[in-house]
Design a protein around this motif. Structure first.
Motif, PDB file in Angstrom:
ATOM      1  N   SER A 120       8.665 -19.694 -39.888  1.00 40.55           N
ATOM      2  CA  SER A 120       7.335 -19.314 -40.545  1.00 40.55           C
ATOM      3  C   SER A 120       6.583 -18.406 -40.286  1.00 40.55           C
ATOM      4  CB  SER A 120       7.110 -20.536 -39.385  1.00 40.55           C
ATOM      5  OG  SER A 120       6.844 -19.820 -38.450  1.00 40.55           O
ATOM      6  N   LEU A 121       6.984 -17.293 -39.334  1.00 42.14           N
ATOM      7  CA  LEU A 121       6.671 -16.243 -39.322  1.00 42.14           C
ATOM      8  C   LEU A 121       6.257 -15.332 -40.637  1.00 42.14           C
ATOM      9  CD1 LEU A 121       8.850 -15.414 -36.567  1.00 42.14           C
ATOM     10  CD2 LEU A 121       7.213 -16.284 -36.104  1.00 42.14           C
ATOM     11  N   PRO A 122       4.954 -14.218 -40.400  1.00 39.48           N
ATOM     12  CA  PRO A 122       4.907 -13.572 -41.137  1.00 39.48           C
ATOM     13  C   PRO A 122       6.084 -12.086 -42.081  1.00 39.48           C
ATOM     14  CG  PRO A 122       3.411 -12.716 -38.958  1.00 39.48           C
ATOM     15  CD  PRO A 122       4.372 -14.002 -39.272  1.00 39.48           C
ATOM     16  N   PHE A 123       5.889 -11.975 -43.092  1.00 35.28           N
ATOM     17  CA  PHE A 123       6.460 -11.513 -43.140  1.00 35.28           C
ATOM     18  C   PHE A 123       6.675  -9.336 -42.420  1.00 35.28           C
ATOM     19  CE2 PHE A 123       8.362  -7.706 -46.052  1.00 35.28           C
ATOM     20  CZ  PHE A 123       9.949  -8.404 -46.446  1.00 35.28           C
ATOM     21  N   ALA A 124       5.398  -9.143 -42.952  1.00 32.92           N
ATOM     22  CA  ALA A 124       4.449  -8.155 -42.105  1.00 32.92           C
ATOM     23  C   ALA A 124       3.798  -7.796 -41.360  1.00 32.92           C
ATOM     24  CB  ALA A 124       4.554  -6.911 -43.383  1.00 32.92           C
ATOM     25  N   PRO A 125       3.619  -8.708 -40.564  1.00 29.91           N
ATOM     26  CA  PRO A 125       2.786  -8.883 -39.353  1.00 29.91           C
ATOM     27  C   PRO A 125       2.102  -7.710 -38.461  1.00 29.91           C
ATOM     28  CG  PRO A 125       4.811  -9.386 -38.520  1.00 29.91           C
ATOM     29  CD  PRO A 125       5.503  -8.657 -39.849  1.00 29.91           C
ATOM     30  N   ARG A 126       0.164  -8.057 -38.777  1.00 27.09           N
ATOM     31  CA  ARG A 126       0.016  -6.644 -38.614  1.00 27.09           C
ATOM     32  C   ARG A 126      -1.185  -7.380 -37.118  1.00 27.09           C
ATOM     33  NH1 ARG A 126      -0.487  -3.818 -43.513  1.00 27.09           N
ATOM     34  NH2 ARG A 126       1.676  -3.181 -43.474  1.00 27.09           N
ATOM     35  N   HIS A 127      -2.058  -6.662 -36.967  1.00 31.37           N
ATOM     36  CA  HIS A 127      -2.889  -7.162 -35.590  1.00 31.37           C
ATOM     37  C   HIS A 127      -4.063  -6.649 -37.594  1.00 31.37           C
ATOM     38  CE1 HIS A 127      -0.819  -4.776 -32.289  1.00 31.37           C
ATOM     39  NE2 HIS A 127      -1.716  -5.863 -32.216  1.00 31.37           N
ATOM     40  N   ASP A 128      -5.373  -7.545 -36.320  1.00 30.77           N
ATOM     41  CA  ASP A 128      -6.548  -7.291 -37.937  1.00 30.77           C
ATOM     42  C   ASP A 128      -6.319  -6.540 -37.874  1.00 30.77           C
ATOM     43  OD1 ASP A 128      -6.387 -10.243 -37.810  1.00 30.77           O
ATOM     44  OD2 ASP A 128      -7.714 -10.912 -36.408  1.00 30.77           O
ATOM     45  N   GLU A 129      -7.737  -6.257 -38.868  1.00 32.55           N
ATOM     46  CA  GLU A 129      -8.282  -5.120 -39.354  1.00 32.55           C
ATOM     47  C   GLU A 129      -9.507  -3.915 -38.261  1.00 32.55           C
ATOM     48  OE1 GLU A 129      -7.537  -1.642 -41.721  1.00 32.55           O
ATOM     49  OE2 GLU A 129      -7.360  -3.545 -42.586  1.00 32.55           O
ATOM     50  N   GLY A 130      -8.742  -2.555 -37.508  1.00 28.48           N
ATOM     51  CA  GLY A 130      -9.657  -2.570 -36.407  1.00 28.48           C
ATOM     52  C   GLY A 130      -9.617  -2.814 -34.958  1.00 28.48           C
ATOM     53  N   VAL A 131      -8.449  -3.397 -34.739  1.00 32.53           N
ATOM     54  CA  VAL A 131      -7.636  -3.769 -33.694  1.00 32.53           C
ATOM     55  C   VAL A 131      -6.101  -2.664 -33.154  1.00 32.53           C
ATOM     56  CG1 VAL A 131      -6.472  -5.485 -31.851  1.00 32.53           C
ATOM     57  CG2 VAL A 131      -7.985  -6.051 -33.464  1.00 32.53           C
ATOM     58  N   CYS A 132      -6.016  -2.146 -34.312  1.00 29.49           N
ATOM     59  CA  CYS A 132      -4.257  -1.430 -34.179  1.00 29.49           C
ATOM     60  C   CYS A 132      -5.492   0.100 -33.463  1.00 29.49           C
ATOM     61  CB  CYS A 132      -4.362  -1.304 -35.647  1.00 29.49           C
ATOM     62  SG  CYS A 132      -3.208  -1.892 -36.276  1.00 29.49           S
ATOM     63  N   GLU A 133      -6.892   0.486 -33.789  1.00 24.46           N
ATOM     64  CA  GLU A 133      -7.329   1.231 -32.925  1.00 24.46           C
ATOM     65  C   GLU A 133      -7.142   1.371 -32.089  1.00 24.46           C
ATOM     66  OE1 GLU A 133     -10.562   3.348 -35.407  1.00 24.46           O
ATOM     67  OE2 GLU A 133     -10.543   2.071 -36.517  1.00 24.46           O
TER      68      GLU A 133
END
Ligand SMILES: [Zn+2]
Length: 108
Positions: free
Chosen positions: A72-85
């Motif tokens: 069920s896990l996403p293949f390439a998990p990422r924070h929402d746009e802008g959160v990574c900054e």
């Protein structure tokens, strides 16, 4: 027919593929698995919406739950746009950690 109902909820801590920082990921799964015996498994006529698994005397339920979560896990998990900054700015903190390590090293 025998079914195994899995109801899994919790939070997995993944690593963001963009900034490599911690990424909490909510897991909320409900799946229905049909328990099949050896012969039935060969002619797996379970419908598409129900997965069939082999019923054995001792079923490793923990491994089963683990597989369901992994699937069920996403293949390439990422924070929402802008959160990574925000996370990128925390590199300062990482530097502090290295600074502390250096200080510790000097003590010995
Ligand atoms: Zn990120």
């Amino acid at each position: 027919m025998l079914f195994l109902l899995l109801d899994v909820s919790g939070v997995c801590h993944l690593r963001c593929q963009r900034c490599l920082e911690d990424l909490p990921h909510s897991v909320d799964l409900a799946s229905r698995l049909q328990l099949l015996e050896g012969d039935d498994l060969m002619q797996d006529d379970a419908s598409d919406e129900v997965d069939g698994i082999e019923a054995s005397k001792e079923l490793d339920v923990l491994a089963l739950v683990e597989d369901e979560i992994l699937l069920s896990l996403p293949f390439a998990p990422r924070h929402d746009e802008g959160v990574c900054e925000l996370a990128t700015n925390s590199f300062g903190r990482a530097d502090d950690r290295f600074g502390m390590l250096a200080q510790l090293k000097n003590k010995f």
